[in-house]
Write a protein that holds these residues in place. Structure first.
Motif, PDB file in Angstrom:
ATOM      1  N   SER A   1      -8.116-135.176  50.656  1.00 20.03           N
ATOM      2  CA  SER A   1      -9.027-136.128  50.024  1.00 20.03           C
ATOM      3  C   SER A   1      -9.249-137.373  50.870  1.00 20.03           C
ATOM      4  CB  SER A   1      -8.491-136.540  48.646  1.00 20.03           C
ATOM      5  OG  SER A   1      -7.215-137.153  48.761  1.00 20.03           O
ATOM      6  N   GLY A   2      -8.439-137.569  51.920  1.00 17.05           N
ATOM      7  CA  GLY A   2      -8.641-138.765  52.720  1.00 17.05           C
ATOM      8  C   GLY A   2      -7.671-138.868  53.872  1.00 17.05           C
TER       9      GLY A   2
ATOM     10  N   SER B   1     -14.089-136.819  59.929  1.00 14.62           N
ATOM     11  CA  SER B   1     -15.254-137.048  59.075  1.00 14.62           C
ATOM     12  C   SER B   1     -16.297-135.952  59.244  1.00 14.62           C
ATOM     13  CB  SER B   1     -15.876-138.417  59.400  1.00 14.62           C
ATOM     14  OG  SER B   1     -14.999-139.465  59.051  1.00 14.62           O
TER      15      SER B   1
ATOM     16  N   ASN C   1     -16.220-135.459  52.904  1.00 15.06           N
ATOM     17  CA  ASN C   1     -15.822-136.093  51.642  1.00 15.06           C
ATOM     18  C   ASN C   1     -14.467-136.792  51.713  1.00 15.06           C
ATOM     19  OD1 ASN C   1     -18.169-135.271  50.300  1.00 15.06           O
ATOM     20  ND2 ASN C   1     -17.281-133.286  49.769  1.00 15.06           N
TER      21      ASN C   1
ATOM     22  N   ARG D   1     -12.201-139.656  52.482  1.00 12.87           N
ATOM     23  CA  ARG D   1     -12.382-141.092  52.688  1.00 12.87           C
ATOM     24  C   ARG D   1     -11.373-141.614  53.706  1.00 12.87           C
ATOM     25  NH1 ARG D   1     -14.907-143.431  48.427  1.00 12.87           N
ATOM     26  NH2 ARG D   1     -15.535-144.966  50.004  1.00 12.87           N
TER      27      ARG D   1
ATOM     28  N   HIS E   1      -9.251-144.706  54.930  1.00 15.42           N
ATOM     29  CA  HIS E   1      -8.721-145.959  54.391  1.00 15.42           C
ATOM     30  C   HIS E   1      -8.110-146.792  55.507  1.00 15.42           C
ATOM     31  CE1 HIS E   1      -9.075-144.472  50.195  1.00 15.42           C
ATOM     32  NE2 HIS E   1      -8.824-143.306  50.751  1.00 15.42           N
TER      33      HIS E   1
ATOM     34  N   ASP F   1     -18.622-146.860  56.655  1.00 19.38           N
ATOM     35  CA  ASP F   1     -18.047-145.612  56.144  1.00 19.38           C
ATOM     36  C   ASP F   1     -16.545-145.716  55.917  1.00 19.38           C
ATOM     37  OD1 ASP F   1     -20.581-144.572  56.305  1.00 19.38           O
ATOM     38  OD2 ASP F   1     -20.185-143.300  58.044  1.00 19.38           O
TER      39      ASP F   1
ATOM     40  N   VAL G   1     -13.182-147.293  54.120  1.00 24.00           N
ATOM     41  CA  VAL G   1     -12.746-147.932  52.879  1.00 24.00           C
ATOM     42  C   VAL G   1     -11.775-149.044  53.256  1.00 24.00           C
ATOM     43  CG1 VAL G   1     -11.675-147.633  50.627  1.00 24.00           C
ATOM     44  CG2 VAL G   1     -12.980-145.751  51.656  1.00 24.00           C
TER      45      VAL G   1
END
Length: 247
Positions: free
Chosen positions: A60-61, A88, A93, A95, A97, A116, A118
């Protein structure tokens, strides 16, 4: 769940540069939701993503400790290193950080647009089911360096990563037996001293250190162990620290 992965051994096998740099990347995941993030994915991004998914997790990231190319990708010393740009592209999808003070540097070295990313401040947190990842701003090596404090409420009492024995993923802030360099562009020796003696000093002694490179005699250590043995955690004054940094 936290898994320590060594470049040149667990991923990027056959890459002599990766093996020489001995970076650690980390897989942090929640076994109930099967959600996962990678910390400092570089060198062999497709291999890291494949490992995440082979173990049955959904990526998820990604979390980035700081903007140096061996941790997030880019070109340096004649090398082009894979990193978050490739991540990416592979998993749009997921993210990315970063600390707010590091975002522009990360965008510059990786080519990933700053919008782009976070952006986080110290004290923020990311939750994956029962796993909580706290963001600690730990400047010194770079202005926006950060460590990640990983806790899991489902782990047995005292286990690394449990609520009472957190795991500290420290990037290039703190190593087993050493600390990150403070003679590079953007480094600040005085801030590193405050990070080591004030910001990280608040953490429980049972916290397990997971560094950004395999520089130490062991790949991990407790903060209790390092507070007794690591000379950079035993400097009693800023003046003594400055003298040490001038050697």
């Amino acid at each position: 769940m936290l898994e320590q992965l060594l470049a040149g051994r667990d991923f990027a096998r056959g890459d002599a540069n990766a093996a020489q740099m001995i970076n650690f990347a980390y897989l942090v995941a929640d076994d109930a939701t099967r959600q996962a993030v990678l910390v400092d994915p570089a060198w062999d991004v497709s291999g890291l993503v494949e490992r995440v998914e082979r173990e049955g997790y959904t990526l998820s990231g990604a979390l980035v400790t700081h903007y140096h190319q061996d941790h997030c990708g880019g070109s340096i010393w004649g090398m082009t290193i894979e990193g978050i740009a490739e991540l990416s592209a592979l998993r749009p999808n997921a993210r990315i950080h970063v600390h707010a003070k590091e975002a522009d540097g990360i965008a510059q070295v990786t080519g990933v647009p700053a919008q782009d990313l976070v952006r986080h401040e110290g004290g923020d947190a990311l939750e994956l089911g029962s796993v909580r990842i706290g963001f600690l701003h730990t400047p010194g090596h770079t202005p926006g360096s950060e460590c990640f404090l990983v806790t899991d409420a489902t782990l047995p009492k005292g286990a690394p990563g449990s609520v009472d024995a957190p795991a500290l993923v420290s990037g290039d802030t703190l190593f087993v037996g050493a600390c990150g360099r403070v003679d590079l562009p953007g480094s600040d020796p005085d801030e590193m001293y405050r990070t080591l003696t004030q910001r990280l000093a608040k953490l429980p002694s049972g916290t397990v250190l997971y560094p950004g490179h395999d520089y130490g005699e062991t790949p991990t250590a407790t903060l209790e162990n390092q507070r007794a043995k690591n000379p950079y955690l035993r400097v009693s004054s800023l003046e003594d620290w400055r003298r040490l940094m001038m050697r």
